[in-house]
Design an enzyme around this catalytic site. Structure first.
Site, PDB file in Angstrom:
ATOM      1  CD  GLU A   1      -2.372  -1.164   2.886  1.00  0.00           C
ATOM      2  OE1 GLU A   1      -3.477  -1.699   3.007  1.00  0.00           O
ATOM      3  OE2 GLU A   1      -1.773  -0.620   3.842  1.00  0.00           O
TER       4      GLU A   1
ATOM      5  N   GLY B   1       2.122   4.947  -0.549  1.00  0.00           N
ATOM      6  CA  GLY B   1       1.561   6.271  -0.770  1.00  0.00           C
ATOM      7  C   GLY B   1       2.679   7.224  -1.152  1.00  0.00           C
TER       8      GLY B   1
ATOM      9  CB  CYS C   1      -0.315  37.513  10.282  1.00  0.00           C
ATOM     10  SG  CYS C   1      -1.937  36.880  10.620  1.00  0.00           S
TER      11      CYS C   1
ATOM     12  CE1 TYR D   1       0.298  10.485   3.778  1.00  0.00           C
ATOM     13  CE2 TYR D   1       2.505   9.987   2.986  1.00  0.00           C
ATOM     14  CZ  TYR D   1       1.260   9.564   3.386  1.00  0.00           C
ATOM     15  OH  TYR D   1       0.959   8.236   3.391  1.00  0.00           O
TER      16      TYR D   1
HETATM   17  C1  LIG Z   1      -0.612   5.804   5.542  1.00  0.00           C
HETATM   18  C2  LIG Z   1      -0.794   4.377   5.233  1.00  0.00           C
HETATM   19  C3  LIG Z   1      -0.188   3.809   4.110  1.00  0.00           C
HETATM   20  C4  LIG Z   1       0.738   4.569   3.214  1.00  0.00           C
HETATM   21  O1  LIG Z   1       1.945   4.831   3.839  1.00  0.00           O
HETATM   22  P1  LIG Z   1       3.198   5.436   3.026  1.00  0.00           P
HETATM   23  O2  LIG Z   1       4.218   5.625   4.080  1.00  0.00           O
HETATM   24  O3  LIG Z   1       2.752   6.707   2.395  1.00  0.00           O
HETATM   25  O4  LIG Z   1       3.601   4.419   2.006  1.00  0.00           O
HETATM   26  C5  LIG Z   1      -0.457   2.498   3.835  1.00  0.00           C
HETATM   27  N1  LIG Z   1      -1.271   1.766   4.627  1.00  0.00           N
HETATM   28  C6  LIG Z   1      -1.858   2.271   5.723  1.00  0.00           C
HETATM   29  C7  LIG Z   1      -2.726   1.407   6.533  1.00  0.00           C
HETATM   30  C8  LIG Z   1      -1.638   3.587   6.051  1.00  0.00           C
HETATM   31  O5  LIG Z   1      -2.209   4.089   7.154  1.00  0.00           O
END
Ligand SMILES: *Cc1c(COP(=O)(O)O)cnc(C)c1O
Length: 375
Positions: free
Chosen positions: A248, A250, A326, A355
């Site tokens: 997963e 990101g 500010c 992010y």
């Molecule tokens: C945030 C998150 C990700 C992604 O994490 P990265 O560090 O951006 O790869 C994957 N799985 C879960 C459950 C997350 O909370």
């Protein structure tokens, strides 16, 4: 990217996302993972509709972590969706079951609540006992709000079976932003071995082994996650029979595919220190403030100058890049050396695709949002 920025509305304040880089990052990661691994892009890193749509042509599905993300994933036609999060509401669970998502269940109470929503496909999110991993945001191996302790697994499996749920496998996401490829490979090997054991013990056929995200990006330096070393370290990975490995990612997918551009509105000196003040700031890109570092930038020169008077500028100096709030903490970079920067030039911050906008406090002070462009 520069062409897009220079064509933006003035004063420039924009995020630019590049589909080619998104795709290249997915391809590179896929090439380093064992054949057959499913990539579920973690859309919290960058949930821009056009980014998600662009990625869906290259990834296998999406990881979502809220009801809102789930709805976006469904709308985008995600073919394979996994749903995490320690505070899912009943409405979230209902929607996830209706969408056919794999639900990464985070507690026994969540399991019990799930049984009233029909035959859900679940992975048990387990907070295993293992040594701390390098990276930021450790989520397993330490006390956190995430997942189920190993000691509670017998109870969890009993609830799954009695509740008529479909136990698809295990979810073991443990860390974010791990730059140590060897350590990350070792973590995955450990997770796969653990899941094989657990699948055998609990009679889970063809399990999903979801090892989460966490592939790191050095957004401010020149470190990198070594994909070749990672691939080599996983080359003889032994998956349980029929198992599907799921990742997963990101940050790794999105970070280097984004640039944040902010036009210089003023250049000035107070008490001997130079400030470059931009149209934008940490309410659009918050990581420098929340992590306490200076984000590198380049100066995109804009020669046109519309005023009949002097152009504020500085040469061969170190500057602080301050935002439009500010608030003295609205600083994107400190003590940054510049050879020349003028009001009207545009500062471009690379590696801001993950992010960035998503975690910023956009509406603090009601400044206009940036323009979002995808190339
Ligand atoms: C945030 C998150 C990700 C992604 O994490 P990265 O560090 O951006 O790869 C994957 N799985 C879960 C459950 C997350 O909370």
């Amino acid at each position: 990217m520069s062409v897009a920025i220079l064509a933006a509305e003035r004063p420039v304040c924009a995020y630019v996302y590049d589909r080619a880089v998104l795709h290249a990052n997915v391809r590179a990661l896929r090439a380093a993972l064992p054949a057959g691994t499913r990539i579920a892009y973690a859309m919290k890193a960058n949930g821009d509709d056009r980014v998600v749509a662009a990625l869906l042509t290259h990834v296998d599905g999406l990881e979502v972590a809220s009801g809102g993300e789930l709805a976006a994933a469904v709308a985008a036609g995600s073919p394979f969706t996994v749903f995490s999060g320690p505070a899912k509401t009943d409405a979230d669970l209902r929607a996830a079951v209706a969408a056919g998502a794999v639900i990464n269940v985070e507690s026994l109470h969540e399991l019990r609540r799930l049984t009233v929503h029909g035959r859900a496909r679940v992975c048990l999110r387990v907070n295993r006992s293992h040594p701390a991993l390098p990276g930021s945001h450790a989520m397993a191996g330490v006390p956190t709000a995430f997942g189920i302790d190993e000691a509670l697994l017998p109870e969890a499996v009993r609830l799954v079976r009695e509740g008529g749920l479909d136990l698809a496998g295990f979810h073991l996401h443990a860390v974010s932003n791990n730059l140590d490829a060897a350590a990350h490979a070792a973590y995955i090997r450990g997770a796969v071995a653990w899941a094989g054991e657990a699948a055998g013990r609990w009679g889970v056929q063809a399990p999903i082994v979801n090892v989460g995200g966490g592939f790191g990006v050095d957004i401010a330096g020149d470190g990198r996650f070594d994909l070749e070393a990672f691939r080599d370290a996983l080359s003889d990975l032994d998956l349980p029979a029929g198992a599907t490995l799921v990742v997963e990612p990101g940050r790794f997918v999105a970070a280097s595919a984004g640039w944040y551009a902010a036009e210089v509105l003023d250049v000035k000196q107070t008490h001997g220190r130079w400030f470059v003040v931009v149209r934008g700031g940490t309410h659009h890109f918050r990581l420098p403030a929340s992590w306490g570092y200076s984000h590198p930038f380049t100066v995109l020169p804009v020669d046109a100058w519309p005023y009949p008077f002097e152009r504020p500028q500085v040469r061969d100096a170190t500057v602080d890049v301050a935002g439009e709030q500010c608030n003295p903490r609205d600083v994107l970079a400190r003590d940054a050396p510049v050879s020349a920067v003028r009001a009207g030039d545009v500062l471009v911050f690379a590696n801001t695709g993950a992010y960035g906008w998503e975690v910023a406090h956009h509406d603090f002070l009601r400044h206009a949002h940036p323009q979002f462009m995808i190339i």
